[in-house]
Design a protein around this motif. Structure first.
Motif, PDB file in Angstrom:
ATOM      1  N   SER A   6     -74.748  62.258  34.065  1.00  0.00           N
ATOM      2  CA  SER A   6     -75.057  63.682  33.896  1.00  0.00           C
ATOM      3  C   SER A   6     -73.888  64.579  34.270  1.00  0.00           C
ATOM      4  O   SER A   6     -73.928  65.780  34.027  1.00  0.00           O
ATOM      5  N   GLY A   7     -72.842  64.006  34.883  1.00  0.00           N
ATOM      6  CA  GLY A   7     -71.691  64.785  35.322  1.00  0.00           C
ATOM      7  C   GLY A   7     -71.734  65.142  36.797  1.00  0.00           C
ATOM      8  O   GLY A   7     -70.817  65.777  37.309  1.00  0.00           O
ATOM      9  N   LYS A   8     -72.786  64.730  37.482  1.00  0.00           N
ATOM     10  CA  LYS A   8     -72.911  65.010  38.914  1.00  0.00           C
ATOM     11  C   LYS A   8     -71.851  64.223  39.677  1.00  0.00           C
ATOM     12  O   LYS A   8     -71.724  63.010  39.528  1.00  0.00           O
ATOM     13  N   ILE A   9     -71.096  64.938  40.499  1.00  0.00           N
ATOM     14  CA  ILE A   9     -70.038  64.305  41.273  1.00  0.00           C
ATOM     15  C   ILE A   9     -70.655  63.538  42.430  1.00  0.00           C
ATOM     16  O   ILE A   9     -71.418  64.083  43.221  1.00  0.00           O
ATOM     17  N   ILE A  53     -62.593  59.970  36.911  1.00  0.00           N
ATOM     18  CA  ILE A  53     -61.416  60.643  36.368  1.00  0.00           C
ATOM     19  C   ILE A  53     -60.426  60.791  37.512  1.00  0.00           C
ATOM     20  O   ILE A  53     -60.805  60.727  38.688  1.00  0.00           O
ATOM     21  N   GLU A  54     -59.166  60.973  37.193  1.00  0.00           N
ATOM     22  CA  GLU A  54     -58.181  61.265  38.225  1.00  0.00           C
ATOM     23  C   GLU A  54     -58.390  62.694  38.682  1.00  0.00           C
ATOM     24  O   GLU A  54     -58.677  63.585  37.881  1.00  0.00           O
ATOM     25  N   GLY A  55     -58.288  62.917  39.986  1.00  0.00           N
ATOM     26  CA  GLY A  55     -58.440  64.266  40.517  1.00  0.00           C
ATOM     27  C   GLY A  55     -58.519  64.250  42.020  1.00  0.00           C
ATOM     28  O   GLY A  55     -58.544  63.183  42.636  1.00  0.00           O
ATOM     29  N   GLY A  56     -58.556  65.418  42.600  1.00  0.00           N
ATOM     30  CA  GLY A  56     -58.614  65.552  44.049  1.00  0.00           C
ATOM     31  C   GLY A  56     -60.017  65.835  44.536  1.00  0.00           C
ATOM     32  O   GLY A  56     -60.999  65.585  43.850  1.00  0.00           O
ATOM     33  N   ARG A  57     -60.115  66.361  45.737  1.00  0.00           N
ATOM     34  CA  ARG A  57     -61.410  66.703  46.321  1.00  0.00           C
ATOM     35  C   ARG A  57     -61.988  67.907  45.579  1.00  0.00           C
ATOM     36  O   ARG A  57     -61.276  68.856  45.279  1.00  0.00           O
ATOM     37  N   VAL A  58     -63.291  67.835  45.295  1.00  0.00           N
ATOM     38  CA  VAL A  58     -63.971  68.879  44.538  1.00  0.00           C
ATOM     39  C   VAL A  58     -65.276  69.224  45.249  1.00  0.00           C
ATOM     40  O   VAL A  58     -65.978  68.336  45.723  1.00  0.00           O
ATOM     41  N   ASP A  59     -65.601  70.505  45.316  1.00  0.00           N
ATOM     42  CA  ASP A  59     -66.865  70.959  45.901  1.00  0.00           C
ATOM     43  C   ASP A  59     -67.982  70.692  44.892  1.00  0.00           C
ATOM     44  O   ASP A  59     -68.135  71.419  43.913  1.00  0.00           O
ATOM     45  N   ASP A  60     -68.762  69.625  45.137  1.00  0.00           N
ATOM     46  CA  ASP A  60     -69.796  69.240  44.173  1.00  0.00           C
ATOM     47  C   ASP A  60     -70.963  70.225  44.120  1.00  0.00           C
ATOM     48  O   ASP A  60     -71.778  70.154  43.205  1.00  0.00           O
ATOM     49  N   GLN A  98     -63.767  66.644  32.333  1.00  0.00           N
ATOM     50  CA  GLN A  98     -63.061  67.755  32.970  1.00  0.00           C
ATOM     51  C   GLN A  98     -63.917  68.319  34.094  1.00  0.00           C
ATOM     52  O   GLN A  98     -65.147  68.367  33.977  1.00  0.00           O
ATOM     53  N   VAL A  99     -63.278  68.774  35.173  1.00  0.00           N
ATOM     54  CA  VAL A  99     -63.988  69.461  36.253  1.00  0.00           C
ATOM     55  C   VAL A  99     -64.236  70.890  35.789  1.00  0.00           C
ATOM     56  O   VAL A  99     -63.293  71.608  35.432  1.00  0.00           O
ATOM     57  N   VAL A 100     -65.522  71.278  35.744  1.00  0.00           N
ATOM     58  CA  VAL A 100     -65.881  72.628  35.309  1.00  0.00           C
ATOM     59  C   VAL A 100     -66.878  73.240  36.298  1.00  0.00           C
ATOM     60  O   VAL A 100     -67.607  72.508  36.983  1.00  0.00           O
ATOM     61  N   PRO A 101     -66.934  74.576  36.370  1.00  0.00           N
ATOM     62  CA  PRO A 101     -67.896  75.213  37.275  1.00  0.00           C
ATOM     63  C   PRO A 101     -69.331  74.942  36.844  1.00  0.00           C
ATOM     64  O   PRO A 101     -69.638  74.924  35.642  1.00  0.00           O
ATOM     65  N   ARG A 102     -70.198  74.706  37.833  1.00  0.00           N
ATOM     66  CA  ARG A 102     -71.626  74.590  37.539  1.00  0.00           C
ATOM     67  C   ARG A 102     -72.140  75.980  37.218  1.00  0.00           C
ATOM     68  O   ARG A 102     -71.781  76.957  37.876  1.00  0.00           O
TER      69      ARG A 102
END
Length: 118
Positions: A9-12, A34-41, A50-54
């Protein structure tokens, strides 16, 4: 290397650091990365790798009704969960007072509002 692990579903699920040859060992069968850093889930999710805003709830709340909810939405009042399948909920409380109402519907950001029953 840093990776973001997420579900269908895209949930981190989590962000991790590991060598590229070890990333597959960090996954459950239903997870992706995916490659990436720390993200506020609580504010972001993964869409099209891609990391996108909820998105934010665009509901309308009155003293007795919450409308324009995504389907389905879980509404939690005093620890009791209710699933809303039609986009709106009628609120009623047995006693006057101010109640915290929590709304959950992934990928939308969780929301908490106060409703006052007079």
């Amino acid at each position: 290397m840093m990776y973001i692990i997420y579900d269908l579903s895209g949930k981190i699920i989590k962000s991790i650091s590991c060598p590229p040859e070890m990333i597959e060992t960090q996954l459950l069968s239903s997870n992706y990365y995916i490659e990436g850093g720390r993200v506020d889930d609580s504010r972001f999710y993964i869409q099209n790798q891609q990391v996108v805003p909820r998105p934010i709830f665009s509901d309308s709340i009155t003293a007795t009704t919450i409308s324009n909810l995504p389907i389905p939405t879980t509404v939690v009042i005093d620890g009791t969960s209710y699933t809303i399948d039609d986009g709106s909920a009628e609120l009623s409380f047995s006693l006057p007072g101010t109640y915290k109402v929590r709304l959950y519907s992934f990928p939308y950001q969780d929301k908490e509002v106060e409703v006052t029953q007079t």
